[in-house]
Design an enzyme around this catalytic site. Structure first.
Site, PDB file in Angstrom:
ATOM      1  N   ASP A 170       0.847  -1.198   0.000  1.00 50.14           N
ATOM      2  CA  ASP A 170       0.000   0.000   0.000  1.00 50.14           C
ATOM      3  C   ASP A 170       0.882   1.247   0.000  1.00 50.14           C
ATOM      4  O   ASP A 170       1.909   1.296   0.691  1.00 50.14           O
ATOM      5  CB  ASP A 170      -0.902   0.001   1.237  1.00 50.14           C
ATOM      6  CG  ASP A 170      -1.983   1.070   1.152  1.00 50.14           C
ATOM      7  OD1 ASP A 170      -2.955   0.846   0.408  1.00 50.14           O
ATOM      8  OD2 ASP A 170      -1.849   2.110   1.821  1.00 50.14           O
ATOM      9  N   GLU A 213      -5.157   2.115  -3.818  1.00 49.34           N
ATOM     10  CA  GLU A 213      -3.701   2.116  -3.998  1.00 49.34           C
ATOM     11  C   GLU A 213      -3.057   0.855  -3.446  1.00 49.34           C
ATOM     12  O   GLU A 213      -1.844   0.791  -3.280  1.00 49.34           O
ATOM     13  CB  GLU A 213      -3.085   3.354  -3.329  1.00 49.34           C
ATOM     14  CG  GLU A 213      -3.201   3.405  -1.821  1.00 49.34           C
ATOM     15  CD  GLU A 213      -4.485   4.056  -1.329  1.00 49.34           C
ATOM     16  OE1 GLU A 213      -4.523   4.453  -0.153  1.00 49.34           O
ATOM     17  OE2 GLU A 213      -5.445   4.170  -2.125  1.00 49.34           O
TER      18      GLU A 213
END
Length: 296
Positions: A170, A213
């Site tokens: 992430d 993301e």
């Protein structure tokens, strides 16, 4: 050939090739000459195998021997997809339908092949498949393909008692990045990070955009120690790219956190492995980001 049929066969857009029971070509129409790039003079009385890639020829000759022995053709009445080979040695996808040649006598049964070039169809299907399985922004596998691949790899690891690891990656403070630089810049940054991951992982690993993301990486036949080493290379590679992130309080550059988990014999399904990797990811973030964390 009946004159009426002769007109139809010569005007047909599909390629038509006749062969006898020995696999020798006895007729080709103009469409077949154009498709394969040979004039009829170079095809007639030659082995049909010249029009197929090498990998098909053994099965073709085995089928001919069986046909000559039993008189029972295996593919008559069926439509199959395979590859053809033109005069330039270039393979192309084709659709083949076979039927008995009605003009052959009982002792010399032959076959007629109706052949259609399906190159355009195959390209369209490949494009549709790519759209259905690829994340359009990053070019990575999408969530649908991740779920499917994860299920396949999990089943394989259980069946063969092999190792399986998972990384959950992430981008750190990515919301702040988008707020500061705009979502278009955020998209560019996410694509750049995805490219870095692809260059860093191995050819056997599968990277997918899991959501937002977050990027997941499936590591087949990978021990925890190997997964840790790969995760560290990812953390380092992203940091070394020096993508400026003024609102990242820890480093002022864009960084990633990575959660590492490996399947254990007690895990009942892939969902447990995914949860463990996700838990490790958030532990990495809570520990200060720009690092990896291994699920215990």
């Amino acid at each position: 050939m009946n004159p009426r049929y002769d007109i139809i066969v010569h005007a047909a857009r599909d390629s038509i090739i006749c062969a006898n029971s020995h696999g020798k070509i006895t007729f080709v129409n103009p469409a077949a000459e154009e498709l394969f790039g040979y004039p009829s003079s170079e095809l007639l009385s030659h082995d049909l195998a010249m029009l197929m890639p090498e990998r098909y020829r053994s099965a073709h000759h085995t089928g001919l021997k069986r046909f000559m022995k039993t008189g029972k053709p295996k593919l008559i009445g069926k439509t199959i997809e395979l590859s053809g080979l033109n005069s330039q040695g270039v393979e192309f996808p084709l659709e083949l339908s076979l039927s008995i040649n009605p003009e052959q006598d009982e002792k010399n049964i032959g076959a007629i092949g109706f052949i259609r070039d399906i190159t355009d169809r195959r390209k369209l299907l490949d494009k549709l498949e790519e759209r259905a399985t690829t994340d359009p922004l990053t070019g990575l596998c999408n969530r649908h393909l991740f779920d499917k691949t994860m299920s396949t790899e999990w089943t394989r690891s259980r069946r063969y008692k092999s190792t399986l690891s998972l990384l959950m990656t992430d981008l750190d403070h990515f919301k702040e990045y988008n707020d500061l630089y705009g979502h278009q810049a955020g998209d560019v940054a996410l694509k750049e990070i995805a490219d870095i991951l692809v260059r860093t992982i191995r050819s056997t690993d599968i990277a997918a955009r899991y959501g937002g993301e977050e990027i997941s990486i499936i590591l087949p036949e990978t021990e925890t120690s190997e997964a840790i080493a790969l995760a560290q290379r990812i953390v380092d590679a992203v940091a070394e790219s020096n993508i400026v992130h003024a609102d990242n309080p820890e480093s002022k550059i864009l960084t990633v956190s990575v959660g590492v988990a490996s399947a254990s014999p007690d895990d009942k399904d892939a969902a447990r492995l995914i949860k463990n990797a996700d838990d490790a990811l958030y532990a990495a973030k809570n520990a200060g980001r720009n690092r990896l964390w291994v699920h215990a």
